[in-house]
Design an enzyme around this catalytic site. Structure first.
Site, PDB file in Angstrom:
ATOM      1  N   LYS A 198       0.840  -1.198   0.000  1.00 25.58           N
ATOM      2  CA  LYS A 198       0.000   0.000   0.000  1.00 25.58           C
ATOM      3  C   LYS A 198       0.876   1.249   0.000  1.00 25.58           C
ATOM      4  O   LYS A 198       1.526   1.576   0.992  1.00 25.58           O
ATOM      5  CB  LYS A 198      -0.930   0.055   1.203  1.00 25.58           C
ATOM      6  CG  LYS A 198      -1.996   1.153   0.968  1.00 25.58           C
ATOM      7  CD  LYS A 198      -2.591   1.711   2.212  1.00 25.58           C
ATOM      8  CE  LYS A 198      -1.734   2.732   2.900  1.00 25.58           C
ATOM      9  NZ  LYS A 198      -1.630   4.011   2.163  1.00 25.58           N
ATOM     10  N   GLU A 272      10.341   0.878  10.233  1.00 19.45           N
ATOM     11  CA  GLU A 272      11.309   1.957  10.004  1.00 19.45           C
ATOM     12  C   GLU A 272      10.577   3.253  10.295  1.00 19.45           C
ATOM     13  O   GLU A 272       9.730   3.670   9.517  1.00 19.45           O
ATOM     14  CB  GLU A 272      11.776   1.974   8.542  1.00 19.45           C
ATOM     15  CG  GLU A 272      12.381   0.683   8.055  1.00 19.45           C
ATOM     16  CD  GLU A 272      13.802   0.482   8.527  1.00 19.45           C
ATOM     17  OE1 GLU A 272      14.378   1.419   9.137  1.00 19.45           O
ATOM     18  OE2 GLU A 272      14.333  -0.612   8.294  1.00 19.45           O
ATOM     19  N   CYS A 306      13.540  10.485   6.671  1.00 18.76           N
ATOM     20  CA  CYS A 306      13.492   9.941   8.037  1.00 18.76           C
ATOM     21  C   CYS A 306      14.859  10.028   8.707  1.00 18.76           C
ATOM     22  O   CYS A 306      14.950  10.236   9.908  1.00 18.76           O
ATOM     23  CB  CYS A 306      12.986   8.504   8.024  1.00 18.76           C
ATOM     24  SG  CYS A 306      13.829   7.442   6.873  1.00 18.76           S
ATOM     25  N   GLU A 409      10.561  15.522  15.556  1.00 17.74           N
ATOM     26  CA  GLU A 409      10.895  15.353  14.145  1.00 17.74           C
ATOM     27  C   GLU A 409      10.047  16.348  13.352  1.00 17.74           C
ATOM     28  O   GLU A 409       8.825  16.256  13.336  1.00 17.74           O
ATOM     29  CB  GLU A 409      10.563  13.926  13.696  1.00 17.74           C
ATOM     30  CG  GLU A 409      10.877  13.690  12.238  1.00 17.74           C
ATOM     31  CD  GLU A 409      10.496  12.294  11.752  1.00 17.74           C
ATOM     32  OE1 GLU A 409       9.351  11.870  11.964  1.00 17.74           O
ATOM     33  OE2 GLU A 409      11.356  11.640  11.161  1.00 17.74           O
TER      34      GLU A 409
HETATM   35  P1  NAI Z   1       1.979   8.036   8.386  1.00 18.38           P
HETATM   36  O1  NAI Z   1       2.826   7.217   9.259  1.00 18.38           O
HETATM   37  O2  NAI Z   1       0.574   8.279   8.808  1.00 18.38           O
HETATM   38  O3  NAI Z   1       1.886   7.384   6.933  1.00 18.38           O
HETATM   39  C1  NAI Z   1       2.756   6.401   6.433  1.00 18.38           C
HETATM   40  C2  NAI Z   1       1.928   5.334   5.742  1.00 18.38           C
HETATM   41  O4  NAI Z   1       1.121   4.651   6.700  1.00 18.38           O
HETATM   42  C3  NAI Z   1       0.966   5.835   4.688  1.00 18.38           C
HETATM   43  O5  NAI Z   1       0.904   4.909   3.645  1.00 18.38           O
HETATM   44  C4  NAI Z   1      -0.359   5.849   5.432  1.00 18.38           C
HETATM   45  O6  NAI Z   1      -1.477   5.741   4.587  1.00 18.38           O
HETATM   46  C5  NAI Z   1      -0.230   4.639   6.292  1.00 18.38           C
HETATM   47  N1  NAI Z   1      -1.069   4.613   7.493  1.00 18.38           N
HETATM   48  C6  NAI Z   1      -1.570   5.656   8.192  1.00 18.38           C
HETATM   49  N2  NAI Z   1      -2.265   5.214   9.265  1.00 18.38           N
HETATM   50  C7  NAI Z   1      -2.189   3.864   9.241  1.00 18.38           C
HETATM   51  C8  NAI Z   1      -2.681   2.831  10.089  1.00 18.38           C
HETATM   52  N3  NAI Z   1      -3.379   3.106  11.183  1.00 18.38           N
HETATM   53  N4  NAI Z   1      -2.401   1.553   9.779  1.00 18.38           N
HETATM   54  C9  NAI Z   1      -1.671   1.261   8.695  1.00 18.38           C
HETATM   55  N5  NAI Z   1      -1.180   2.189   7.852  1.00 18.38           N
HETATM   56  C10 NAI Z   1      -1.442   3.484   8.118  1.00 18.38           C
HETATM   57  O7  NAI Z   1       2.710   9.386   8.144  1.00 18.38           O
HETATM   58  P2  NAI Z   1       2.059  10.739   7.546  1.00 18.38           P
HETATM   59  O8  NAI Z   1       0.733  10.972   8.139  1.00 18.38           O
HETATM   60  O9  NAI Z   1       2.157  10.669   6.099  1.00 18.38           O
HETATM   61  O10 NAI Z   1       3.062  11.803   8.100  1.00 18.38           O
HETATM   62  C11 NAI Z   1       2.971  12.196   9.460  1.00 18.38           C
HETATM   63  C12 NAI Z   1       4.350  12.438  10.004  1.00 18.38           C
HETATM   64  O11 NAI Z   1       5.038  11.201  10.070  1.00 18.38           O
HETATM   65  C13 NAI Z   1       5.235  13.328   9.170  1.00 18.38           C
HETATM   66  O12 NAI Z   1       5.051  14.658   9.480  1.00 18.38           O
HETATM   67  C14 NAI Z   1       6.599  12.863   9.536  1.00 18.38           C
HETATM   68  O13 NAI Z   1       7.026  13.497  10.699  1.00 18.38           O
HETATM   69  C15 NAI Z   1       6.400  11.386   9.809  1.00 18.38           C
HETATM   70  N6  NAI Z   1       6.796  10.550   8.674  1.00 18.38           N
HETATM   71  C16 NAI Z   1       7.940   9.849   8.785  1.00 18.38           C
HETATM   72  C17 NAI Z   1       8.363   9.078   7.737  1.00 18.38           C
HETATM   73  C18 NAI Z   1       9.616   8.314   7.820  1.00 18.38           C
HETATM   74  O14 NAI Z   1      10.079   7.822   6.812  1.00 18.38           O
HETATM   75  N7  NAI Z   1      10.192   8.149   8.980  1.00 18.38           N
HETATM   76  C19 NAI Z   1       7.635   9.002   6.482  1.00 18.38           C
HETATM   77  C20 NAI Z   1       6.421   9.757   6.485  1.00 18.38           C
HETATM   78  C21 NAI Z   1       6.046  10.509   7.547  1.00 18.38           C
END
Ligand code: NAI
Ligand code: MG
Length: 826
Positions: A198, A272, A306, A409
């Site tokens: 996904k 991660e 990240c 972050e």
């Molecule tokens: P997120 O963690 O919500 O999204 C990442 C993925 O998880 C997306 O595909 C999303 O649709 C999915 N997702 C969301 N809720 C889920 C759930 N309950 N169960 C399974 N999958 C789920 O991150 P988001 O909302 O895009 O960004 C929020 C913050 O997270 C950002 O501001 C940043 O600080 C951090 N982030 C960190 C990343 C990293 O690589 N460490 C990548 C993206 C965001």
């Protein structure tokens, strides 16, 4: 282009003014057009309409223009995809490793063939610059598939005794959509698994394009399925009972939810998560290189990385010079349209992320941080004229270590800086975070760099470089940055499982003791009176005339009374009362963890030294073998020969891990740059192990010895029913030079103690061998500090069988790999 308004080449050449150099979007627009800008999910080798028909728009963050409508996956869509992956599994696993390798090789070739489409599409959907998608993302994606074509080929020799896990559910973020796909899909397929992926809701397009390209490359239908949608779709996917493995990259919050959602299902998990990665500049660093390093650390990919070096630590004596150079460099950065080949910084992914950055920057200002943005920033900030989402490069100085700016972050082009005086202070500051993904160290002194690198609690350490990634090197975090590695040999293990696990059967009813609560928790058998004298024990089964005593706990190298002063009766197989064991409680566990925390000397001891101590343990156990045989027989009712066999096997197991202690070492990875990339297995630090009832000596030793051999300090809970074999070990330990705090033993109710350990923030990893329910709650309750867990899901191991009771998987699970990149040459 009209021509009249634009300066001529000659004029530009004379003024050296900036002129736009746009890359054509045509290849991507044509691909979108071919699909009528309307996408379904990619399931079983083709695009399918979403079951309930719901769709949403994905846009280009540079101008807000809609690129396409994509499907919002519901439970039925997810289910169809998982079923397709299940159906594809037998044929995919039936291929030879070479045949699977050919498929991965074909994927790499086809990524290269479609490199332009993928690079442009990625830049459009994400808003990042074409320079980066073209020169970094897409080449790394191809490299990842080539590298894993190799692992596919070598699987059965390089991972002998391991087999694929099954259907993998993978959820990825929007910051490196295609690269994260490659990191997830390549190892999964190379190991012989099938996938449901996904992508993030903001960036689904390159995953859909990739799925189509994979089909074109001949990947069998159902091996790779893509379901699009938002967090609800992700939640439905990770909840699906058809999955054997879940891999996630994204926020720490969602990582926790996924840890909880997968608890108790026997699902393998890798996470991660976020980071606040320090970028440490020592006074002898090449400051100009370090400044370019900062550019790559925090203004690469708009800082939406990240492992971004978002936290600048500069040695005091060079801080002013470093800041001046940095400010000058910030002036020359260019921010704008992602398809302009000369841009350094593109658009922020979405309004929600721009809001988050803006809010955190306001908070940093309010907390007294000194904010610097380049002079051109006022034109760039916020939503630009064209509707694009831009945030200027930002530097905060004079930030306090405890401030929001230093701890949160931000995930945007914002770096916070502070100073330090000594290397020790730099390390202390750098480790003052709940995260632990990456760190970057700048110094011309190799002694200093290699002294500091192992002290940093981060999964990746870059010396005089930053954000360097390669398929041959593992990548992943410590602490709240998650667990598991992606890339290299370490990454392959995340998609394999030991073959012996498949044959394990659940415990028979009643085989695991439900614990002393009935016997003692309610009534409480006071084991120790106020004077501290031992309660009168009964003769241990009458053998050897051993006079029994009430055992104590073993904490910080000393025998200590349990906090509650309660003990519980230990009964022999024939119902005889053999003695009393302390009923440890929450406070006892906390004391044991504290003692383990203080026992850091053991983790710093040389491997040779650890080997010596384990040999002593073996030798001293051997000397007292007869006593242990008697004790085991009295407890379990084992025949003499079987008890002797258990003691002998325990002695051997100590020997085995003594042997491994100075041989389970790292690797130097063959990364393509001019680098020595050191993969060093490191101990977790404080580890908890919870042992089952059967084979009360051997199981205990089998769990404790590998953890100690690799340098962990251990808090161990022995068999709840027959703890006396473990408490008898105290004398053995005392005569074996094991430093205080290296091994701490708390007896009592297995599930209660396991719960306290699973929730404890200072326990970094935990092994639990017990019931299925106990396994589930350990996984669920570990979510808080995201400790790495290894549980048996209620399945019984044969501790005498070397395959099940010892070896590679134990050593691997007792360590985590830190990758240290050291470039060389000019
Ligand atoms: P997120 O963690 O919500 O999204 C990442 C993925 O998880 C997306 O595909 C999303 O649709 C999915 N997702 C969301 N809720 C889920 C759930 N309950 N169960 C399974 N999958 C789920 O991150 P988001 O909302 O895009 O960004 C929020 C913050 O997270 C950002 O501001 C940043 O600080 C951090 N982030 C960190 C990343 C990293 O690589 N460490 C990548 C993206 C965001
Ligand atoms: Mg988009």
């Amino acid at each position: 282009m009209s021509g009249t308004a634009e300066p001529s080449v000659k004029e530009i050449f004379e003024t050296m003014e900036y002129g736009p150099a746009p890359e054509s979007a045509e290849v991507a627009q044509a691909w979108l057009q071919r699909h009528d800008r309307l996408f379904g999910h990619f399931v079983d080798g083709r695009f399918v309409d979403p079951v309930d028909g719901e769709r949403f728009a994905t846009v280009h963050p540079g101008d807000g223009a809609e690129l396409a409508q994509v499907a919002q996956g519901g439970e039925a869509d997810v289910d169809a995809a998982v079923r397709a992956a299940e159906r594809a599994l037998p044929a995919w696993q039936g291929l030879t490793p070479h045949q699977r390798a050919r498929h991965l090789y074909a994927l790499a070739r086809h990524v290269q063939k479609h490199a332009r489409l993928l690079a442009v599409l990625e830049a459009l959907d994400n808003g990042k610059t074409i320079r980066e998608t073209r020169d970094i993302d897409v080449p790394l994606v191809a490299r990842h598939f080539y590298h894993h074509a190799g692992w596919a080929q070598l699987r059965d020799s390089a991972f002998a005794g391991y087999e694929p896990v099954g259907v993998c559910g993978q959820v990825i973020p929007w910051n490196f959509p295609l690269l994260m796909l490659a990191w997830k899909v390549a190892p999964a397929l190379a190991a012989g698994n099938t996938v449901v992926l996904k992508p993030a809701e903001f960036t689904p397009l390159t995953a859909l394009a990739f799925a189509e390209i994979a089909a074109e490359a001949g990947l069998p239908a159902g091996v790779l399925n893509v379901v699009t949608g938002d967090g609800r779709t992700g939640a439905a996917l990770v909840a699906h009972e058809g999955l054997a493995k879940v891999a996630f990259t994204g926020s720490t919050e969602v990582g926790r939810l996924i840890r909880q959602a997968t608890a108790g299902r026997g699902v393998k998990l890798s996470l991660e998560l976020g980071g606040k990665s320090p970028f440490i500049v020592f006074d002898d660093a090449d400051l100009d290189s370090a400044v370019e390093g900062v550019v790559d650390a925090i203004w690469f990919n708009q800082g939406e990385v990240c492992c971004a070096g978002s936290w600048l630590l500069v040695q005091e004596s060079v801080a002013t010079r470093m800041e001046e150079k940095l400010r000058a460099r910030m002036e020359t950065l260019r921010e704008g349209p992602s398809l302009d080949k000369a841009m350094d910084i593109g658009a922020i992914i979405a309004p929600v992320q721009l809001d988050k950055i803006t809010r955190l920057v306001e908070q940093c200002r309010a907390e007294g941080g000194r904010c610097y943005q380049p002079s051109w920033a006022s034109e760039a900030g916020g939503v630009a004229a064209g509707g694009g989402l831009y945030f200027p490069p930002t530097l905060f100085s004079d930030v306090a270590p405890s401030s929001t700016a230093a701890q949160e972050e931000i995930f945007g082009p914002v770096i916070v800086s502070m100073t330090f005086r000594t290397p020790a202070e730099a390390v202390e500051l750098a480790n003052n975070t709940r995260y632990g993904l990456a760190a970057s160290v700048w110094t011309e002194n190799v002694n200093l760099a290699l002294d500091v690198a192992p002290k940093l609690e981060a999964g990746v350490v870059w010396v005089n470089c930053t954000n360097v990634l390669d398929a041959a090197s593992g990548f992943g975090g410590y602490r709240e940055s998650g667990f598991g590695r992606e890339g290299g040999r370490e990454g392959m293990f995340e998609y394999l499982k030991p073959a012996w696990e498949a044959g394990l059967e659940p415990y028979a009813a009643g085989e695991l003791w439900s614990g002393p609560e009935g016997a003692a928790l309610g009534e409480g058998v006071p084991g120790l009176d106020a004077s501290g004298a031992d309660a009168p024990g009964t003769d241990a089964a009458g053998t050897d005339g051993a006079i029994d005593r009430t055992a104590k706990l073993y904490v910080g190298g000393k025998q200590v009374r349990p906090d509650g002063n309660y003990s519980y009766p230990v009964l022999g197989a024939d119902g005889n009362h053999l003695g009393e064991a302390p009923l440890g409680n929450r406070k006892d566990v906390r004391n044991a963890v504290e003692a383990a925390r203080k026992g850091a000397a053991w983790s710093k001891a040389t491997a040779h030294n650890r080997a010596q101590v384990l040999y002593y343990l073996a030798e001293n156990l051997d000397v007292r073998a007869a006593e242990f045989v008697t004790r085991l027989r009295a407890m379990t009712g084992a025949r003499k020969a079987d008890a002797e066999r258990e003691v002998a096997a325990s002695v051997q197991r100590f020997f085995l891990y003594a042997a491994h202690a100075d041989k389970y070492d790292g690797a130097v990875h063959a990364t393509p740059l001019r680098n020595v990339t050191l993969a060093m297995p490191e101990p977790w630090g404080v580890m908890a192990v919870v042992a089952p009832d059967e084979a009360p000596l051997l199981a205990f030793v089998s769990l404790v010895a590998p953890a100690l051999a690799t340098g962990n300090r251990v808090v161990a809970v022995p068999s709840a029913r027959w703890p006396l074999a473990a408490t008898d070990l105290y004398q053995v330990i005392d005569t074996s030079d094991l430093p205080a705090g290296a091994l701490n033993i708390v007896t009592g109710d297995r599930e209660e103690l396991a719960g306290v350990l699973a929730r404890h923030a200072d326990v970094a990893a935990m092994w639990y061998v017990g019931s299925a329910d106990g396994s589930a709650s350990v996984e669920r309750e570990s979510a808080d500090n995201l400790k790495a867990t290894w549980v048996n899901s209620g399945k019984r191991r044969d501790w005498f069988d070397p395959e099940q009771g010892e070896g590679a998987e134990y050593l691997r699970r007792a360590t985590r790999v830190k990758n240290i990149w050291v470039p060389y040459g000019e």
